[in-house]
Design a protein around this motif. Structure first.
Motif, PDB file in Angstrom:
ATOM      1  N   GLN A   1      -7.906   1.271  -1.265  1.00  0.00           N
ATOM      2  CA  GLN A   1      -7.610   1.835  -2.759  1.00  0.00           C
ATOM      3  C   GLN A   1      -6.268   2.269  -2.871  1.00  0.00           C
ATOM      4  N   ARG A   2      -5.277   1.919  -1.909  1.00  0.00           N
ATOM      5  CA  ARG A   2      -3.940   2.081  -2.169  1.00  0.00           C
ATOM      6  C   ARG A   2      -3.254   0.535  -2.754  1.00  0.00           C
ATOM      7  N   GLY A   3      -2.124   0.839  -3.310  1.00  0.00           N
ATOM      8  CA  GLY A   3      -1.552  -0.262  -3.925  1.00  0.00           C
ATOM      9  C   GLY A   3      -0.240   0.291  -4.816  1.00  0.00           C
TER      10      GLY A   3
ATOM     11  N   THR B   1      -2.603  -4.566  -7.748  1.00  0.00           N
ATOM     12  CA  THR B   1      -3.920  -4.219  -7.614  1.00  0.00           C
ATOM     13  C   THR B   1      -3.859  -3.409  -6.278  1.00  0.00           C
ATOM     14  N   THR B   2      -4.819  -2.888  -5.580  1.00  0.00           N
ATOM     15  CA  THR B   2      -5.203  -2.262  -4.660  1.00  0.00           C
ATOM     16  C   THR B   2      -5.946  -3.033  -3.566  1.00  0.00           C
ATOM     17  N   ASN B   3      -5.725  -2.507  -2.309  1.00  0.00           N
ATOM     18  CA  ASN B   3      -6.537  -2.854  -1.163  1.00  0.00           C
ATOM     19  C   ASN B   3      -7.932  -2.102  -0.853  1.00  0.00           C
TER      20      ASN B   3
ATOM     21  N   ASP C   1       0.936  -1.119  -0.099  1.00  0.00           N
ATOM     22  CA  ASP C   1       0.036   0.059  -0.015  1.00  0.00           C
ATOM     23  C   ASP C   1       0.849   1.146   0.066  1.00  0.00           C
TER      24      ASP C   1
END
Length: 359
Positions: free
Chosen positions: A43-45, A38-40, A14
């Motif tokens: 919405q961080r990735g 992808t993101t967590n 992230d």
């Protein structure tokens, strides 16, 4: 290769920024229009970019320097705006420990509070700080590439990163051969292995990239093999990322160019370690400050004959069939490499060192 990258993203994804050298990892890493990144839920990735084969280290170092400059300016603005923001919040942001994930999470909470405090302010400094608030959370910068990049064509830049002292993490996916170009010999190719441009078996020993990095004294270095010791691999990744200077992880990556059914890749990794071909260690410069040897050997003295590991792979057995006498001589020399490497590493670890069993 991919389990090591997957592990890094699970631990630090992230806030990761990745500079990827051209090669196998850039092919599957940037296989547009799809992407494996992808993101967590927040919405961080990872932010990923691919540079050239020869300048990836400089590319990633530039990212580190840019983030550091942004953080420096953000801290300057914080100090200037402290009367409007509040001394307690400013002090917390400036003195935050961000060496582990709980510390990172607390800093993100402070940054969110900072953004709320900046919302009603309309000065140029406040606008600049709103744009740079994210820089107050420590970024995790990673250089990722294969042995062809790290040991060979991109080594000059990598050496520059070692010497810089900057907080950059390096993950070398070591297949011991130029995999992306069909299996050419590289400086990471071990003695006795057959590859393109080494049809009679490589006559010289593999370059010891880890030992070269250790010579700087301030570089964290680890050699890992997930199939042999997954716990040691995880520990190395966490320690490397937490180290405030350069860190290097050399990860054993079995490859189709080795010439065997890769369903048995993890077993081969284990044999590589137990035969002494791939000793596991962690070199932590911080241990020297505590009066301890910085080297920790995480694998035991070689206990399996090197031939038991080598002759499961076509890159070695094909020489036995075509030039048996040369294969015998190179095997003996490779066994000498194992013994000498173990002697050097045990001395670095402050151990007397058990002798390898057998010949």
């Amino acid at each position: 290769e991919t389990p090591y990258i997957k592990l890094a993203t699970q631990l630090f994804g992230d806030r990761m920024v990745i500079a990827n050298a051209t090669g196998c990892s850039s092919i599957y890493g940037g296989n547009l229009p799809t992407t494996p990144w992808t993101t967590n839920a927040a919405q961080r990735g990872p932010a990923w970019a691919n540079s050239l084969f020869e300048d990836n280290a400089e590319f990633g170092l530039g990212m580190r320097l840019s983030f550091d400059k942004q953080a420096e300016y953000a801290r300057e603005l914080l100090t200037r705006l402290a009367p409007s923001i509040g001394d307690e919040l400013v002090t917390g942001l400036l003195t935050a420990s961000q060496t582990d994930e709980p510390g990172i999470a607390r800093q993100r909470e402070r940054v969110a509070a900072l953004e709320q405090a900046l919302a009603p302010l309309d000065s140029t400094a406040a606008r600049d700080l709103r744009a740079l608030a994210h820089a107050l959370v420590r970024r995790s910068v990673w250089l990722i590439g294969g042995d062809g990049w790290a040991y060979d064509i991109g080594y000059g830049g990598l050496d520059h990163v070692f010497a810089s002292g900057q907080d950059v993490n390096i993950l070398v996916l070591d297949t011991e051969v130029y995999s992306n170009t069909g299996g050419q010999m590289s400086k990471a190719t071990p003695r006795a292995a057959v590859a393109k441009y080494a049809h009679g078996g490589k006559p010289r020993a593999k370059k010891d990239l880890g030992l070269a990095a250790m010579a700087y004294g301030g570089v964290y270095v680890a050699k890992v093999a997930m199939g042999a010791d997954d716990k040691q691999t995880i520990k190395a990744f966490i320690e490397a990322e937490a180290w405030p200077g350069p860190s290097l992880i050399i990860a054993y990556s079995h490859c189709i160019a080795h010439g065997y059914d890769l369903r048995f890749g993890l077993q081969q990794q284990d044999l590589a370690v137990r035969s002494g071909h791939w000793p596991l260690y962690r070199f932590h410069p911080g241990r020297a400050d505590q009066g301890e040897p910085p080297m920790t050997l995480d694998s035991k003295a070689p206990s399996v004959a090197l031939s038991k590991y080598l002759y499961n792979e076509t890159r070695y057995t094909m020489l036995v069939r075509s030039q048996p006498e040369a294969a015998r001589q190179l095997l003996a020399a490779a066994e000498g490499d194992v013994a000498e490497r173990w002697r050097v590493y045990t001395r670095l670890a402050g151990e007397t060192g058990a002798k390898p069993e057998g010949k």
